[in-house]
Design an enzyme around this catalytic site. Structure first.
Site, short mmCIF file in Angstrom:
data_model
loop_
_atom_site.label_atom_id
_atom_site.label_comp_id
_atom_site.label_asym_id
_atom_site.label_seq_id
_atom_site.Cartn_x
_atom_site.Cartn_y
_atom_site.Cartn_z
N ARG A 15 0.84 -1.21 0.00
CA ARG A 15 0.00 0.00 0.00
C ARG A 15 0.87 1.26 0.00
O ARG A 15 1.01 1.93 -1.02
CB ARG A 15 -0.95 -0.03 1.22
CG ARG A 15 -2.07 0.98 1.17
CD ARG A 15 -1.68 2.36 1.57
NE ARG A 15 -1.13 2.46 2.93
CZ ARG A 15 -0.55 3.56 3.39
NH1 ARG A 15 -0.46 4.64 2.64
NH2 ARG A 15 -0.05 3.60 4.62
N ASP A 16 1.52 1.55 1.12
CA ASP A 16 2.33 2.78 1.19
C ASP A 16 3.49 2.70 0.19
O ASP A 16 3.89 3.70 -0.40
CB ASP A 16 2.89 2.94 2.63
CG ASP A 16 3.13 4.38 3.02
OD1 ASP A 16 2.97 5.27 2.16
OD2 ASP A 16 3.48 4.62 4.18
N HIS A 207 5.57 4.75 12.64
CA HIS A 207 5.54 4.63 11.17
C HIS A 207 6.57 5.63 10.64
O HIS A 207 6.29 6.83 10.57
CB HIS A 207 4.11 4.96 10.72
CG HIS A 207 3.87 4.96 9.25
ND1 HIS A 207 3.10 4.00 8.62
CD2 HIS A 207 4.26 5.82 8.26
CE1 HIS A 207 3.02 4.27 7.33
NE2 HIS A 207 3.72 5.38 7.09
N HIS A 209 9.27 7.09 7.88
CA HIS A 209 9.83 7.16 6.53
C HIS A 209 11.30 7.56 6.68
O HIS A 209 11.68 8.23 7.65
CB HIS A 209 9.05 8.17 5.68
CG HIS A 209 7.71 7.65 5.24
ND1 HIS A 209 7.45 7.23 3.98
CD2 HIS A 209 6.56 7.46 5.94
CE1 HIS A 209 6.19 6.81 3.89
NE2 HIS A 209 5.62 6.95 5.07
N CYS A 240 4.61 9.09 -0.08
CA CYS A 240 3.21 9.49 -0.11
C CYS A 240 3.03 10.48 -1.25
O CYS A 240 3.80 11.43 -1.38
CB CYS A 240 2.82 10.15 1.22
SG CYS A 240 1.14 10.81 1.18
N ASN A 249 9.04 4.02 3.44
CA ASN A 249 9.11 3.72 4.88
C ASN A 249 10.44 3.04 5.14
O ASN A 249 11.09 2.54 4.22
CB ASN A 249 8.02 2.72 5.27
CG ASN A 249 6.65 3.30 5.04
OD1 ASN A 249 6.23 3.44 3.91
ND2 ASN A 249 5.98 3.63 6.11
P1 HMG Z 1 -12.97 14.54 -2.50
O1 HMG Z 1 -12.63 14.89 -3.93
O2 HMG Z 1 -13.05 15.64 -1.50
O3 HMG Z 1 -14.28 13.65 -2.37
O4 HMG Z 1 -11.92 13.47 -2.02
P2 HMG Z 1 -15.65 13.58 -3.07
O5 HMG Z 1 -16.57 12.93 -2.09
O6 HMG Z 1 -16.02 14.91 -3.65
O7 HMG Z 1 -15.41 12.54 -4.27
C1 HMG Z 1 -14.64 12.86 -5.41
C2 HMG Z 1 -14.72 11.67 -6.38
O8 HMG Z 1 -14.09 10.53 -5.79
C3 HMG Z 1 -16.14 11.25 -6.70
O9 HMG Z 1 -16.11 10.70 -8.01
C4 HMG Z 1 -16.39 10.14 -5.72
O10 HMG Z 1 -17.36 9.22 -6.15
C5 HMG Z 1 -15.05 9.47 -5.63
P3 HMG Z 1 -16.70 11.53 -9.26
O11 HMG Z 1 -18.12 11.80 -8.91
O12 HMG Z 1 -15.89 12.80 -9.34
O13 HMG Z 1 -16.49 10.61 -10.40
N1 HMG Z 1 -14.78 8.81 -4.36
C6 HMG Z 1 -14.29 7.57 -4.24
N2 HMG Z 1 -13.93 6.65 -5.15
C7 HMG Z 1 -13.47 5.48 -4.69
N3 HMG Z 1 -13.31 5.21 -3.37
C8 HMG Z 1 -13.64 6.10 -2.42
C9 HMG Z 1 -14.17 7.35 -2.85
N4 HMG Z 1 -14.57 8.45 -2.19
C10 HMG Z 1 -14.96 9.34 -3.12
N5 HMG Z 1 -13.48 5.82 -1.15
C11 HMG Z 1 -11.17 11.65 -0.64
C12 HMG Z 1 -11.89 12.99 -0.70
C13 HMG Z 1 -10.94 11.31 0.81
C14 HMG Z 1 -12.05 10.60 -1.30
C15 HMG Z 1 -9.82 11.79 -1.42
O14 HMG Z 1 -9.15 12.92 -0.95
C16 HMG Z 1 -8.95 10.59 -1.31
O15 HMG Z 1 -9.29 9.50 -1.78
N6 HMG Z 1 -7.75 10.75 -0.66
C17 HMG Z 1 -6.85 9.64 -0.43
C18 HMG Z 1 -5.44 10.14 -0.36
C19 HMG Z 1 -4.51 8.97 -0.06
O16 HMG Z 1 -4.84 7.81 -0.24
N7 HMG Z 1 -3.28 9.31 0.39
C20 HMG Z 1 -2.29 8.32 0.68
C21 HMG Z 1 -2.61 7.52 1.92
S1 HMG Z 1 -2.23 8.37 3.43
C22 HMG Z 1 -0.53 8.09 3.64
O17 HMG Z 1 0.14 7.60 2.76
C23 HMG Z 1 0.08 8.39 5.00
C24 HMG Z 1 0.34 7.14 5.83
O18 HMG Z 1 1.20 6.22 5.17
C25 HMG Z 1 0.98 7.55 7.19
C26 HMG Z 1 2.17 8.50 7.01
O19 HMG Z 1 3.17 8.15 6.37
O20 HMG Z 1 2.03 9.61 7.54
C27 HMG Z 1 -0.98 6.39 6.15
MG MG Z 2 3.36 6.44 5.13
#
Ligand code: HMG
Ligand code: MG
Length: 299
Positions: A15-16, A207, A209, A240, A249
């Protein structure tokens, strides 16, 4: 504080590790990675994310990956879910554990999930309710616990209330993420001292990096703080998409080598883990980011 006898590693490579890759990676290669990791003895693998494919295109095939992996008994296969839609898609794919993710800085929260910290916590409430109704556990993440790509240094006092909110809403464990890998061992010790006043140490994870080369030192500092769960990524894959320049990481192989040297049990086979990391590095056409794997393969 004495060192633990057993540590649990949460493998976040699929995933990450892969979420940041621009090149297409086939479902078959992702499945092979997960299967290689479970065969190496990892007991917890974060397989993918049920996020918007517009935000993180690489995770779009997560449901297919879940349906094709060989699920071994005793292994937890988890996925990220940012909203109720993500949880519902995860449930439909047969996922048994999910993670929600918040941030300690407003700038990162906006860029990563398009809402404020308090809006994100509200958004998680229905996820917690639905997860409870389906009997699945929820892990929590707090990003940018030591630094933010948009706001600079982050204080432990900013992290503690977010970690507490996730714990209070029912996350069984809260993983503190140094998303940009800028923290030092001193910062890490202070972070856990402060956050542990709000969330029990046994329910916290680290966690790290490795952007600044501090991740292994930060794991050791965390062990000294009584933390015994760490997230890591095979071959040091990843970063990320919303934290430019952040590297992978800490490599799982490198943490395992550290833990073995301390006589701490994990149940993971280092040779098989190295083989898994070598294979995915070849698929991606990248040098293996684990120092231990590099040293071993040069012998
Ligand atoms: P948004 O644009 O504000 O949401 O995104 P929305 O509700 O307006 O939806 C936009 C579009 O996405 C729509 O589609 C929804 O249907 C669709 P459209 O009508 O435009 O065709 N949608 C989805 N599709 C599939 N699955 C879903 C979903 N939700 C809405 N669940 C949202 C808000 C949260 C969805 C967006 O910002 C997002 O998906 N963000 C994810 C970012 C991400 O994954 N980042 C990496 C992970 S975090 C990380 O890596 C840190 C970590 O490792 C710890 C660390 O290192 O610190 C965990
Ligand atoms: Mg991370």
């Amino acid at each position: 504080m004495s060192l633990p006898t057993h540590v649990r590693l949460v493998e976040v490579g699929p995933r990450d590790g892969l979420q940041n890759e621009a090149q297409p990676i086939t479902v078959a290669d992702k499945v092979r990675l997960v299967d290689d990791l479970s065969e190496a003895g990892l007991s917890y693998i974060e397989v993918g994310s049920f996020v918007s494919p517009k935000w993180v295109p690489q995770m779009a095939g997560s449901a297919e990956v879940f349906s094709a992996i060989k699920q071994r008994a005793g292994v937890t296969y988890a996925a990220l879910a940012p909203n109720l839609r993500g949880l519902e898609d995860a449930l439909a794919a047969g996922v048994k554990e999910v993670a929600v993710f918040a941030a300690a800085s407003e700038g990162f929260s906006q860029r990563n999930i398009n809402c404020s910290i308090s809006e994100s916590l509200k958004r998680f409430e229905p996820i917690m309710d639905a997860a409870q109704a389906h009997g699945i556990r929820v892990r929590g993440y707090v990003s940018c616990v030591l630094g933010c790509p948009y706001e600079g240094k982050v204080n432990a006092e900013q992290v503690a209330p977010v970690a507490k909110a996730l714990h209070d809403m029912g996350c069984y464990e809260v993983s503190l993420g140094d998303t940009i890998g800028s923290g030092t061992a001193g910062d890490t010790r202070r972070l856990f001292e402060v956050v542990a006043q709000q969330v029990p140490r046994a329910q916290l994870a680290g966690h790290f990096h490795d952007t600044y080369g501090q991740a292994l030192a930060n794991v050791y500092a965390s062990l000294l703080e009584g933390i015994h769960v760490f997230d890591s990524s095979v071959a040091g894959l990843g970063g990320c998409p919303y934290a430019k320049g952040a590297t992978g990481n800490i490599a799982t192989e490198d943490v395992l080598y550290l833990l073995q040297g301390l006589g701490i049990e994990t149940g993971i086979d280092l040779d098989r883990l190295i083989a898994a990391g070598q294979r995915i590095s070849q698929v991606l056409g990248r040098a293996n980011g684990s120092r231990v794997a590099k040293a071993r393969s040069a012998q």
